[in-house]
Design an enzyme around this catalytic site. Sequence first.
Site: not given
Length: 330
Positions: A190, A61, A130, A54, A58, A98, A262
Amino acid sequence: MAEIRHDWSKEEISEIYHTPLMDLIYRAATIHRENEDYGEVQISSLISIKTGGCPEDCGYCPQAARYHTDVQVHAMMQVNEVVSAAQKAKEGGASRLCMGAAWREVRDNRDFDRVLDMVKAVNELDMEVCCTLGMLTETQAQKLADAGLYAYNHNLDTSEDDYKRIISTRTYDDRLNTLHNVRKAKLSVCSGGIVGLGETTADRISMLQTLVNLPKHPESIPINALVPVKGTPLEDQPRVPIQDMVRMIATARIIMPKSVVRLSAGRTEMSLSDQALCFMAGANSIFAGDKLLTTPNPGFNEDMEMFDILGLKPRESFKERKKAKTTESV
């Protein structure tokens, strides 16, 4: 019954958050028990359909290309592989699948076309589908909705003020615009955050304020405990105390009483009693399965044993939609 509001001040939320812990849990549990089937827990399974590489930065991550972690880059999964994973998750008790892709944003290309095929295929298994694919336009959100997508995940992560410390490759408004596009496509939203990034209590309260004051509360609010990963900028962050997770879950439950809250990443570090406190404080959803994208997670069998001990039961898929149809037919 708890009032649904969209005009919460930081001071009001802060007062709730700082309530003595036992009183806070009692208040949240009382509100949670006003809802039907408070003993039900919605089980989701999260798989990485495209891993690593990616371009974002972040700080938490391991899938960011610029960090040196143990995560290996894997190309987009095939549709049949996703269907097989979905069937296994359903057999384990999951009502929602998901699918996450390590993208900055959705692009209109063959990979996105394959995601649409995945959505259609999993939807045919009578599972809620999702996706978390990064930023997306209103048109792309509509394409996902037309394919049968049920929900879209796009977390705020932290407060607007703290955001630039964690991520510099996109803005907070980018996050909010994606949530706006998801809503326009009439998809379930979400969106939650991560506790333990080095944020202040004020940052946590500010993030909750942003969520609760959206035009409509997110249907699902993931509260993640940071899982520090070697090679990322946040690798040395201390583990989040369980009381901080309980406070976040309880506060979210009180101010967003109808949302699913969650208990997400970080459960492998929590004891049975830790998780029981979180459920008592209003958590009514978990991710189950051995991995959350690239980080460890308790397996289905372990969670089913916990459910048996605590007297919890899995929630069926599409429950809100089915309830609405029943009400219309009466």
